[in-house]
Design an enzyme around this catalytic site. Structure first.
Site, PDB file in Angstrom:
ATOM      1  N   HIS A 151       0.966   0.759 -13.112  1.00  9.28           N
ATOM      2  CA  HIS A 151       1.669  -0.470 -13.495  1.00  9.28           C
ATOM      3  C   HIS A 151       3.172  -0.181 -13.592  1.00  9.28           C
ATOM      4  O   HIS A 151       3.571   0.837 -14.167  1.00  9.28           O
ATOM      5  CB  HIS A 151       1.125  -0.964 -14.837  1.00  9.28           C
ATOM      6  CG  HIS A 151       1.704  -2.282 -15.247  1.00  9.28           C
ATOM      7  ND1 HIS A 151       1.296  -3.471 -14.690  1.00  9.28           N
ATOM      8  CD2 HIS A 151       2.668  -2.581 -16.134  1.00  9.28           C
ATOM      9  CE1 HIS A 151       2.001  -4.456 -15.233  1.00  9.28           C
ATOM     10  NE2 HIS A 151       2.840  -3.943 -16.111  1.00  9.28           N
TER      11      HIS A 151
ATOM     12  N   ILE B 245      -8.493  -9.344 -10.821  1.00  9.79           N
ATOM     13  CA  ILE B 245      -8.962  -8.780 -12.088  1.00  9.79           C
ATOM     14  C   ILE B 245     -10.467  -8.529 -11.984  1.00  9.79           C
ATOM     15  O   ILE B 245     -11.240  -9.432 -11.652  1.00  9.79           O
ATOM     16  CB  ILE B 245      -8.611  -9.722 -13.264  1.00  9.79           C
ATOM     17  CG1 ILE B 245      -7.086  -9.779 -13.384  1.00  9.79           C
ATOM     18  CG2 ILE B 245      -9.254  -9.226 -14.558  1.00  9.79           C
ATOM     19  CD1 ILE B 245      -6.572 -10.713 -14.446  1.00  9.79           C
TER      20      ILE B 245
ATOM     21  N   ASP C 196      -4.061  -4.451 -18.230  1.00 10.20           N
ATOM     22  CA  ASP C 196      -3.043  -3.414 -18.433  1.00 10.20           C
ATOM     23  C   ASP C 196      -3.055  -2.828 -19.846  1.00 10.20           C
ATOM     24  O   ASP C 196      -2.000  -2.513 -20.414  1.00 10.20           O
ATOM     25  CB  ASP C 196      -1.637  -3.970 -18.112  1.00 10.20           C
ATOM     26  CG  ASP C 196      -1.532  -4.467 -16.675  1.00 10.20           C
ATOM     27  OD1 ASP C 196      -2.168  -3.864 -15.798  1.00 10.20           O
ATOM     28  OD2 ASP C 196      -0.815  -5.454 -16.435  1.00 10.20           O
TER      29      ASP C 196
ATOM     30  N   ASN D  49       1.616   3.029  -2.591  1.00 11.64           N
ATOM     31  CA  ASN D  49       0.931   3.975  -3.486  1.00 11.64           C
ATOM     32  C   ASN D  49      -0.312   4.549  -2.815  1.00 11.64           C
ATOM     33  O   ASN D  49      -0.626   5.722  -2.990  1.00 11.64           O
ATOM     34  CB  ASN D  49       0.551   3.298  -4.812  1.00 11.64           C
ATOM     35  CG  ASN D  49       1.697   3.302  -5.795  1.00 11.64           C
ATOM     36  OD1 ASN D  49       2.075   4.358  -6.313  1.00 11.64           O
ATOM     37  ND2 ASN D  49       2.281   2.140  -6.039  1.00 11.64           N
TER      38      ASN D  49
ATOM     39  N   GLY E 144       0.785  -1.234   0.000  1.00 11.95           N
ATOM     40  CA  GLY E 144       0.000   0.000   0.000  1.00 11.95           C
ATOM     41  C   GLY E 144       0.813   1.278   0.000  1.00 11.95           C
ATOM     42  O   GLY E 144       0.329   2.311   0.447  1.00 11.95           O
TER      43      GLY E 144
ATOM     44  N   MET F 129      -4.417  -6.984  -6.811  1.00 11.35           N
ATOM     45  CA  MET F 129      -4.026  -8.168  -7.568  1.00 11.35           C
ATOM     46  C   MET F 129      -5.193  -8.994  -8.125  1.00 11.35           C
ATOM     47  O   MET F 129      -4.996 -10.116  -8.587  1.00 11.35           O
ATOM     48  CB  MET F 129      -3.132  -9.078  -6.708  1.00 11.35           C
ATOM     49  CG  MET F 129      -1.858  -8.403  -6.232  1.00 11.35           C
ATOM     50  SD  MET F 129      -0.864  -7.778  -7.588  1.00 11.35           S
ATOM     51  CE  MET F 129      -0.126  -9.306  -8.154  1.00 11.35           C
TER      52      MET F 129
ATOM     53  N   GLU G 109       6.571   6.002  -9.025  1.00 15.83           N
ATOM     54  CA  GLU G 109       5.119   5.718  -9.003  1.00 15.83           C
ATOM     55  C   GLU G 109       4.408   6.672  -8.057  1.00 15.83           C
ATOM     56  O   GLU G 109       3.329   7.186  -8.349  1.00 15.83           O
ATOM     57  CB  GLU G 109       4.863   4.275  -8.549  1.00 15.83           C
ATOM     58  CG  GLU G 109       5.268   3.222  -9.562  1.00 15.83           C
ATOM     59  CD  GLU G 109       4.881   1.825  -9.125  1.00 15.83           C
ATOM     60  OE1 GLU G 109       3.805   1.637  -8.533  1.00 15.83           O
ATOM     61  OE2 GLU G 109       5.673   0.882  -9.368  1.00 15.83           O
TER      62      GLU G 109
END
Ligand code: GRF
Length: 193
Positions: free
Chosen positions: A114, A97, A150, A22, A20, A95, A179
């Site tokens: 990404h 989709i 992505d 980001n 975490g 993680m 990032e």
């Protein structure tokens, strides 16, 4: 995507699965007096995600959904997002989709970060593949999320040079620093600020 209404901040949910960092940087960005966003909800598929501690510290509503039954988890998720009037979703090391159906409901409002220069190295193990291919540069990308992994429209990228003795760990570290700067910038761009 213009979401700003009056002086209201864009109500944002962040989805995480792990460290975490980001999320932490977005949180810092949201705490700025003139930030255009507020983080109102944190979602994790992993109850042990370290990032969840920030939610506690900053008193942000959090929810863990295991995604073992994706349809059910997404149904609960949609309910929560609606209940909290969420207008934008930032995936940050999430993680799982998301289904096409879910993405459709938030079309153009889901962002992801990404750790590669997309369209190169979609998916996992980006740094390992970049090093194996003897790339001279790598970096990170913030993009819109569409139904292909992505592959959504690129919002911003930051390119960095790969050093001679670069390892997967050193590259990941170097890119992560970028990032943390890129995600807030990409949000400002998306909001036309
Ligand atoms: C980042 O490298 C991000 O680009 C990728 O997963 C990592 C998450 O790191 N999608 P953190 O949980 O934000 O520290």
């Amino acid at each position: 995507m213009v979401l700003l209404t009056g002086y209201n901040r864009v109500r944002t949910a962040v989805f995480i699965s792990g460290t975490g960092s980001n999320f932490k940087s977005l949180l810092k960005f949201s705490k700025n007096k003139i930030s255009p966003i507020s983080i109102n909800l944190i979602i994790s598929n992993n109850p042990k995600a370290k990032g969840l501690n920030y939610a506690k510290k900053f008193k942000i509503q959090k929810k863990v959904l295991n995604f073992k039954n994706k349809i059910l988890s997404e149904k609960k998720l949609l309910f929560l997002l609606k209940k909290n009037n969420i207008e934008m979703i930032c995936l940050a090391g999430f993680m799982k989709i998301l289904s096409k159906n879910f993405i459709k409901k938030f079309k153009g409002k889901i962002l992801n970060i990404h750790p590669s220069l997309l369209p190169k190295y979609k998916g996992l193990n980006t740094h390992k593949r970049a090093l194996n291919n003897k790339e001279k540069y790598s970096g990170c990308t913030v993009h819109f999320v569409n139904s292909r992994l992505d592959s959504g429209k690129i919002i911003l990228q930051k390119k960095i040079k790969i050093s001679k003795n670069e390892t997967e760990t050193s590259l990941a570290k170097k890119i992560l620093v970028q990032e943390h700067k890129l995600y807030p910038k990409a949000i400002l761009k998306v909001l036309n600020l």
